[in-house]
Design a protein around this motif. Structure first.
Motif, short mmCIF file in Angstrom:
data_model
loop_
_atom_site.label_atom_id
_atom_site.label_comp_id
_atom_site.label_asym_id
_atom_site.label_seq_id
_atom_site.Cartn_x
_atom_site.Cartn_y
_atom_site.Cartn_z
N ARG A 93 7.79 6.21 1.88
CA ARG A 93 8.02 6.24 0.35
C ARG A 93 9.80 5.63 -0.02
O ARG A 93 9.64 4.27 -0.77
CB ARG A 93 8.19 7.47 -0.95
CG ARG A 93 8.68 7.00 -2.09
CD ARG A 93 8.85 8.59 -3.27
NE ARG A 93 9.20 9.42 -2.57
CZ ARG A 93 11.18 9.26 -3.05
NH1 ARG A 93 10.82 8.02 -3.60
NH2 ARG A 93 12.20 10.03 -2.00
N ARG A 134 2.45 -1.15 -7.92
CA ARG A 134 1.31 -0.81 -8.29
C ARG A 134 1.26 -0.08 -7.00
O ARG A 134 0.17 0.66 -6.86
CB ARG A 134 0.22 -1.64 -8.73
CG ARG A 134 0.76 -1.79 -10.76
CD ARG A 134 0.53 -0.04 -11.17
NE ARG A 134 -0.65 0.49 -10.91
CZ ARG A 134 -1.73 -0.01 -11.52
NH1 ARG A 134 -1.77 -0.86 -13.29
NH2 ARG A 134 -3.24 1.14 -10.98
N LEU A 135 1.09 -1.21 -5.72
CA LEU A 135 0.90 -0.97 -4.16
C LEU A 135 1.37 0.77 -3.82
O LEU A 135 1.02 0.97 -2.71
CB LEU A 135 0.61 -2.48 -3.74
CG LEU A 135 0.04 -3.67 -4.05
CD1 LEU A 135 0.02 -4.37 -3.73
CD2 LEU A 135 -1.69 -2.55 -3.54
N PRO A 137 2.85 3.52 -4.24
CA PRO A 137 1.96 4.73 -3.61
C PRO A 137 0.58 4.49 -3.33
O PRO A 137 0.70 5.50 -2.74
CB PRO A 137 1.96 5.15 -5.82
CG PRO A 137 2.78 4.29 -6.84
CD PRO A 137 2.73 2.81 -6.12
N SER A 138 0.24 3.68 -3.37
CA SER A 138 -1.14 4.07 -3.14
C SER A 138 -0.44 3.73 -0.95
O SER A 138 -1.33 4.28 -0.30
CB SER A 138 -2.27 2.65 -3.08
OG SER A 138 -2.25 2.98 -4.89
N VAL A 139 -0.12 2.86 -0.76
CA VAL A 139 0.35 2.60 0.48
C VAL A 139 1.08 3.54 1.13
O VAL A 139 1.38 3.52 2.34
CB VAL A 139 1.48 1.13 0.66
CG1 VAL A 139 2.19 0.99 2.15
CG2 VAL A 139 1.18 -0.11 0.08
N ASN A 140 1.91 4.56 0.17
CA ASN A 140 2.55 5.63 0.89
C ASN A 140 2.02 6.74 0.61
O ASN A 140 1.64 7.73 1.57
CB ASN A 140 3.72 6.02 -0.49
CG ASN A 140 4.46 7.15 0.21
OD1 ASN A 140 5.44 7.51 1.16
ND2 ASN A 140 4.45 7.85 -0.95
N ARG A 141 0.79 7.27 0.20
CA ARG A 141 -0.62 7.72 0.19
C ARG A 141 -1.05 7.53 1.83
O ARG A 141 -1.05 8.74 2.24
CB ARG A 141 -1.39 8.05 -1.23
CG ARG A 141 -1.02 8.73 -1.92
CD ARG A 141 -1.95 9.13 -3.12
NE ARG A 141 -2.61 7.93 -3.35
CZ ARG A 141 -2.10 7.93 -4.80
NH1 ARG A 141 -1.02 7.94 -5.06
NH2 ARG A 141 -3.07 6.39 -5.52
N ILE A 142 -1.16 6.25 1.99
CA ILE A 142 -2.55 6.38 3.00
C ILE A 142 -1.35 6.84 3.63
O ILE A 142 -2.16 7.25 4.99
CB ILE A 142 -2.81 4.67 2.79
CG1 ILE A 142 -3.69 4.58 2.19
CG2 ILE A 142 -3.32 3.75 4.16
CD1 ILE A 142 -3.86 2.94 1.82
#
Length: 202
Positions: A93, A134-135, A137-142
């Motif tokens: 993050r 917007r991208l 959080p998704s990249v961080n979760r992945i």
């Protein structure tokens, strides 16, 4: 990509490549920590089982402090593993936030260099900032999910090995053999056991 393909590619590469490098960089460490944590959990259960199973002997011999000290060491080891893992989990993050801001600066600088008037730059940065945030959080979760899988590799590998052993085991014979009848005696000869830490059979 429709608005501006060049800056879009710049931002995607700026976000993706360092994230992939970070995941690969910590992969070996996470698997090693996962193995240590897995072994410590085994030791924890073994110590508890031995303590409760031999509670009378422990009380009679006065070994309560020894068992308590042995049990205290394991949570400290697990805490050390979890501490390292928590640091690694927080890294994607922070890295992504820095890279996102940096990539937006790169896009702004390149657009200003190619277009002296800077017309439409604010609208372009607004589009990319909205997309990037917007991208993120998704990249961080992945990235975090991949880290979780690497940490759990030791436990999953052990379970898979057990499943494979069961799957490849020869079928058990369901037909009982002839009954064994003891005529004179049942004898055990040459049977002994020695603990790993000792040399005298117990």
């Amino acid at each position: 990509f429709i608005v501006a393909a060049g800056p879009a590619l710049t931002i995607i590469l700026t976000l993706m490549l360092p994230t992939v490098i970070l995941i690969l960089f910590v992969k070996r460490a996470l698997r090693a920590w996962g193995l240590i944590g897995h072994d410590l959990v085994h030791q924890n259960l073994q110590t508890l089982s031995e303590s409760f199973g031999a509670i009378k002997e422990i009380k009679v011999l006065g070994r309560e402090d020894h068992m308590a000290a042995k049990y205290k060491e394991i949570p400290l080891g697990l805490a050390a593993v979890n501490e390292k893992y928590a640091v690694v989990q927080g890294m994607p993050r922070l890295v992504l936030e820095v890279l996102t801001i940096g990539s937006l600066f790169v896009v702004a600088a390149s657009e200003l260099a190619s277009n002296e008037s800077g017309g439409g730059l604010l609208a372009l940065l607004g589009v990319f900032a909205a997309a990037a945030f917007r991208l993120m959080p998704s990249v961080n979760r992945i990235a975090n999910f991949i880290n979780v899988m690497n940490l759990a590799n030791a436990a999953v590998s052990e379970i898979l090995a057990d499943i494979e052993t069961i799957r490849t085991a020869p079928p058990t014979d369901t037909h009982p053999g002839p009954a064994i009848r003891i005529r004179d005696e049942l004898a055990l000869e040459g049977v002994s056991f020695t603990y790993d830490v000792g040399s005298i059979p117990v």
